[in-house]
Design a protein around this motif. Structure first.
Motif, mmCIF file in Angstrom:
data_model
loop_
_atom_site.group_PDB
_atom_site.id
_atom_site.type_symbol
_atom_site.label_atom_id
_atom_site.label_comp_id
_atom_site.label_asym_id
_atom_site.label_seq_id
_atom_site.Cartn_x
_atom_site.Cartn_y
_atom_site.Cartn_z
ATOM 1 N N SER A 1 -13.327 33.559 7.933
ATOM 2 C CA SER A 1 -12.479 32.300 8.400
ATOM 3 C C SER A 1 -13.168 31.186 8.861
ATOM 4 N N ARG B 1 -16.264 30.218 6.282
ATOM 5 C CA ARG B 1 -15.701 29.525 4.919
ATOM 6 C C ARG B 1 -16.685 29.427 3.861
ATOM 7 N N LEU C 1 -8.291 34.288 -0.698
ATOM 8 C CA LEU C 1 -9.363 33.179 -0.303
ATOM 9 C C LEU C 1 -9.734 32.567 -1.803
ATOM 10 N N CYS D 1 -12.354 30.720 -4.100
ATOM 11 C CA CYS D 1 -13.869 30.461 -3.759
ATOM 12 C C CYS D 1 -14.372 29.742 -4.886
#
Length: 172
Positions: free
Chosen positions: A77, A80, A146, A148
């Motif tokens: 986190s 990133r 997430l 991505c």
């Protein structure tokens, strides 16, 4: 014999027996085994994951699910950025290492690792490595989803995959 059981408890969180039923049924959903890694200001970390899938090829995007209680969560986190490494059938030992309670400092001692575009570690002999920047995060229960954007891809021309099915490794 098949049975059908409702999993919601009056629209609220599933009852414990429904939660276990859901987990048992999800164990029947075979999935590729991946090692998700990160490196950056939040530190180096990695975890085993089967909750990874393609979202789009224009632009190349995938999603990764991570439990917020994971030891890798703070680094992922904060950084990133991450690399999804798709494991070969002979990588079961690496999956067990990254999927267990092994200290983070010990996990990268197995296998050969090198950074790609984002600096996240990529496993040298993975079937494929997707180097990504996290573009958005969605909360879902105990996990973050997430989204991505893929910055770089490296793929191998050979190798058979490692799949997790019914709480066992399957070599395909």
């Amino acid at each position: 014999m098949q049975t059908t059981t409702p999993v919601e408890n009056n629209g609220f969180a599933p009852a414990e027996d429904s939660r276990l039923l859901f987990r048992d049924a999800m164990a029947r959903l075979g999935a590729a085994v991946n090692i998700v890694t990160t490196d950056g200001p939040g530190g180096v970390a990695g975890f085993a994951a089967t909750a990874v899938c393609s979202v789009s090829d224009a632009p190349p995007t995938l999603l990764v699910c991570i439990n917020r209680s994971s030891s890798a969560y703070p680094a992922v986190s904060a950084n990133r950025m991450l690399c999804v490494n798709v494991l070969k059938s002979d990588h079961e030992d690496i999956s067990r290492l990254f999927g267990g309670k092994t200290p983070m400092s010990e996990r990268f001692k197995l296998g050969e690792w090198s950074p790609l575009e984002t600096g996240s570690p990529a496993l040298e002999n993975a079937i494929a490595s997707f180097d990504c920047k996290v573009s958005s995060i969605l909360e879902a229960g105990t996990h973050d989803v997430l989204i991505c954007k893929v910055a770089a891809v490296r793929k191998s021309s050979d190798g058979r995959g490692l799949v997790y099915f019914d709480r066992k490794y399957v070599h395909v």
